[in-house]
Design an enzyme around this catalytic site. Structure first.
Site, PDB file in Angstrom:
ATOM      1  N   THR A   1      -4.655  43.839 -32.422  1.00 32.79           N
ATOM      2  CA  THR A   1      -3.472  43.432 -33.501  1.00 32.79           C
ATOM      3  C   THR A   1      -2.416  42.417 -32.826  1.00 32.79           C
ATOM      4  O   THR A   1      -2.361  42.442 -32.191  1.00 32.79           O
ATOM      5  CB  THR A   1      -2.794  44.418 -33.933  1.00 32.79           C
ATOM      6  N   SER A   2      -2.488  41.649 -34.113  1.00 34.96           N
ATOM      7  CA  SER A   2      -1.126  40.475 -33.828  1.00 34.96           C
ATOM      8  C   SER A   2      -0.653  40.344 -34.778  1.00 34.96           C
ATOM      9  O   SER A   2      -0.835  39.589 -35.700  1.00 34.96           O
ATOM     10  CB  SER A   2      -1.283  39.358 -33.096  1.00 34.96           C
ATOM     11  N   PRO A   3       0.821  40.239 -34.427  1.00 36.49           N
ATOM     12  CA  PRO A   3       2.076  39.631 -35.340  1.00 36.49           C
ATOM     13  C   PRO A   3       1.680  37.789 -35.774  1.00 36.49           C
ATOM     14  O   PRO A   3       2.836  37.584 -37.213  1.00 36.49           O
ATOM     15  CB  PRO A   3       3.386  39.983 -34.649  1.00 36.49           C
TER      16      PRO A   3
ATOM     17  N   ASP B   1      -1.053  36.341 -27.743  1.00 39.41           N
ATOM     18  CA  ASP B   1       0.747  37.003 -27.985  1.00 39.41           C
ATOM     19  C   ASP B   1       1.500  36.085 -26.302  1.00 39.41           C
ATOM     20  O   ASP B   1       1.913  35.991 -26.894  1.00 39.41           O
ATOM     21  CB  ASP B   1       0.724  37.696 -28.596  1.00 39.41           C
TER      22      ASP B   1
END
Ligand SMILES: *[C@@H]1O[C@H](CO)[C@@H](O)[C@H](O)[C@H]1NC(C)=O
Ligand SMILES: *[C@@H]1O[C@H](CO)[C@@H](O)[C@H](O)[C@H]1NC(C)=O
Ligand SMILES: CC(=O)N[C@H]1CO[C@H](CO)[C@@H](O)[C@@H]1O
Length: 702
Positions: free
Chosen positions: A273-275, A389
């Site tokens: 996951t990545s924000p 990221d």
């Protein structure tokens, strides 16, 4: 009539839950905020220069009301991961408290990181995670241990009978899958079961005391703590740290909240996951990075960066960090608002199991009946490429051949054995960390296997960052296993928390492993890593049954490297103010007046904040003048918009300055204010540390 009917239903639903012993507490773990590299991006240049928001340990206890020994303690650290060294230190600290604290032990304590990448490093048990932190920094380690023990003490002292309720909601636009190419390698039929390529659901547990007051909330949601970029050098708890403090400040002030209310935002299957929800873009202007390798026109991954929701602000991810935190906080708030219609936790059983397991050549039976084997830990070539990221070193590209430098380093460090090479399969080994013992073990081969249960609610405590699909498979396997001893009709609710206890990098599905992007290359124990975790946890599930009163064998002890470790961070020698200046003296005053929304700045003659971490205290504050002329503190280090920055101005003389910025976008009242600075000077000859204060002129906000 309708509402009355509804009300009765709610009351019945709420009363249907069983009573447990519940408690929650919080402690400050903010270590050295300057001169120590941050832990997460593994960038040596990312050394602390100050503090944006203090970081905390949050402890949650759930116990069987009739059997005090049946309880678990779930601790969330605003830090990159759990770790063997700090876990040992915390357990020792709890034993030293004596009495009832003996109820917390390796068998029922989980130490889970929020996976924030913006806190001080240097507290890790193994060489690999010590390298980017310049070794083992006792002060960093001790801050986490002491603050966490305090949080447990507070949680323990808050224990009272109460109820647990579960609610869920989708978090909007807070994560994307940063390794979609690997995710797409999972079977189509499996992918078709899910609408999203990351888990968007937040699962929240409310701890409500029998007197009706809420002691805490604890939720699980998967998103990397990489909103702040690798060039941010102010300590924060990243997006989950923001979410927790927003929730605590708002809900904690309500009459519904018990004193010491705590909000825990736990990490989940965070792996891919990545924000950075606006996608991955090339800085050379060539558009989105390639799906397969996250590279740009030059074939390299270094120019590929994830964009957060506020990327246009170009403020090192700070605004995006706040926004992703705010979205999680808002979802938690929505869930709590309607949680009386949620699912009560029922069934009196509270159980936990934990054991250590050696992953070197562990042979087991896979879910499909075939034989699987795990290997000594190793990192593949894409590890060095990093992720979107935080792009990696040099010209590495994910899934592309390694460059000679890393080959050289890896080769010198250790040539993998033939057995290891074969065991790791498609992984091209860059760092054979599981076979490296000089000066001591480079990474964990012995892992923590742990699961908690209260009623139908089950928590998998994962040492690895499980990928989205890995988390789904693991939760499903545990749910199926737990069902065997739940009453008919009661559905298990299974969450996964991690990275916990000891950091074992990633756990992806075998199909994702074959793609060997960053997450697959960082799946330490080979293609069967996830299947082994599933085999071990499902294999021990009977310890969670209501009739179980036994514990699994403790397993092999992981090495204790605390005493073997060295630090390459130099100590503070002394602090001096330049001739004619005094410690705490204001070097630059705020203006007389500001419009709200402006940034108020004051600069002070300072000293190194490593002299005193001021745990549970503050380096910076804003005070507001009251109508009787007295001053009241209205902001401190826990406030996102009050920023403390430290600069060394004369190395030989030991002089430094401190700048305090208040970004008054946080809805202050109009009025008269002043800035306070709290420092500690290390004296030249005696080495004694002496506290001092600085106070700015007053200014008005209009
Ligand atoms: C910080 O890093 C981000 C992402 O790598 C980059 O876009 C930005 O330009 C950098 N900002 C500064 C001020 O160096
Ligand atoms: C795990 O593997 C062992 C060894 O092959 C096997 O006996 C056991 O049944 C497996 N457990 C599960 C839950 O699959
Ligand atoms: C929920 C989710 O993760 N969705 C995103 C996954 O990645 C693709 C491509 O980057 C996006 O289009 C999805 O929205």
């Amino acid at each position: 009539m309708f509402w009355l009917f509804n009300f009765v239903l709610l009351a019945v639903a709420w009363a249907a839950g069983d009573r447990y012993l519940i408690g929650a507490g919080k402690g400050d773990i903010t270590g050295p905020v300057v001169e120590v590299p941050f832990m997460g991006y593994a960038s040596l240049e990312q050394k602390g220069t100050g503090l944006r928001q203090r970081i905390y340990a949050r402890s949650f206890i759930v116990g069987d009301i009739n059997k005090p020994a049946d309880r678990f303690l779930y601790i969330i650290l605003d830090a990159v991961a759990g770790d063997t060294a700090v876990r040992r230190g915390i357990l020792e600290g709890l034993q030293a408290l004596g009495g009832d604290y003996a109820l917390y032990h390796t068998g029922n304590v989980a130490l889970v990181g929020t996976h924030s990448h913006s806190g001080p490093g240097g507290w890790h048990n193994y060489v690999l995670t010590q390298v980017p932190a310049l070794g083992f920094t006792k002060q960093s380690y001790q801050a986490i241990v002491d603050g966490t023990v305090l949080s447990v003490k507070r949680a323990h002292e808050s224990l009272s009978p109460g109820y647990l309720d579960v609610g869920t909601a989708k978090v909007q636009d807070s994560a994307i899958n940063r390794s979609l190419w690997a995710y797409l390698a999972n079977p189509e039929a499996e992918r078709a079961k899910y609408t999203d390529t990351t888990d968007t659901l937040m699962t929240l547990l409310r701890l409500k005391r029998a007197d009706g007051k809420t002691q805490g909330i604890l939720n699980w949601y998967a998103v990397h703590g990489t909103s702040a970029h690798n060039n941010n050098t102010h300590v924060t708890g990243d997006n989950k740290g923001v979410a927790a403090l927003l929730f605590e400040k708002e809900f904690g002030a309500l009459p519904d909240a018990a004193p010491g209310f705590v909000a825990g935002f736990s990490q989940a299957n965070v792996g891919d996951t990545s924000p950075n929800v606006l996608g991955q873009w090339c800085t050379d202007g060539s558009g989105e990075c390639s799906l397969k390798t996250s590279t740009c026109a030059d074939g390299k991954s270094t120019g590929c960066h994830g964009r957060g929701p506020m990327w246009q602000k170009n403020d090192k991810g700070i605004s995006s960090c706040y926004e992703i935190g705010r979205r999680q906080y808002a979802t938690a708030k929505d869930i709590v608002a309607s949680i009386d219609t949620g699912t009560p936790v029922t069934g009196p059983t509270v159980k936990a199991f934990h054991f250590f397991h050696d992953m070197r050549y562990f042979t087991f039976t896979r879910p499909d009946g075939s034989q699987g084997t795990t290997c000594p830990a190793a990192l593949g070539e894409s590890f060095a490429a990093g992720t979107t990221d935080g792009p990696g070193v040099g010209d590495f590209a994910q899934t592309v051949q390694a460059n000679p430098f890393w080959k050289f380093v890896g080769g010198v460090l250790r040539t993998p054995s033939a057995r290891q090479k074969q065991c790791q399969g498609v992984k091209k080994i860059l760092l054979d960390v599981g076979e490296m013992e000089v000066p001591f073990a480079w990474t964990a081969n012995i892992v923590d296997i742990q699961v908690f249960r209260v009623g139908q609610f089950v928590i998998i405590v994962s040492p690895a960052e499980a990928s989205t699909m890995a988390g789904r498979r693991w939760r499903d396997a545990i749910a199926t296993a737990v069902k065997s001893f739940l009453p008919a009709g009661l559905e298990p609710i299974v969450v996964l928390g991690g990275p916990a206890n000891t950091y074992t990098h990633y756990a992806v599905t075998p199909e994702e492993y074959d793609i060997q992007r960053y997450e697959g290359a960082s799946t330490l124990y080979g293609r069967d890593t996830l299947n082994a975790y599933i085999n071990l946890t499902v294999g021990a599930i009977s310890y969670l049954s209501p009739t179980s009163d036994s514990k699994p064998a403790a397993g092999p002890m992981p090495p204790d490297n605390r005493a073997r470790s060295a630090s390459f961070i130099t100590q503070v020698v002394y602090d001096n103010a330049p001739i004619g200046k005094k410690m705490g003296q204001v070097l630059s005053q705020p203006r007389v007046s500001y419009a709200r929304g402006a940034t108020v700045t004051a600069v002070f003659q300072g000293a190194n904040p490593r002299n005193n971490l001021r745990l549970e205290g503050t380096f910076a504050a804003v005070e507001q003048q009251q109508s009787d002329g007295s001053w009241t503190r209205v902001r401190d280090d826990s406030d996102w918009y009050l920023v403390y920055s430290w600069t060394r101005t004369d190395v030989v003389w030991g002089a430094s300055t401190v700048q305090i910025d208040w970004e008054t976008v946080d809805s202050p009242q109009p009025g008269t204010y002043r800035i306070k600075y709290y420092g500690d000077q290390k004296m030249s000859f005696t080495g004694k540390v002496v506290a001092f204060e600085g106070t700015s002129n007053t200014f008005t906000l209009t």
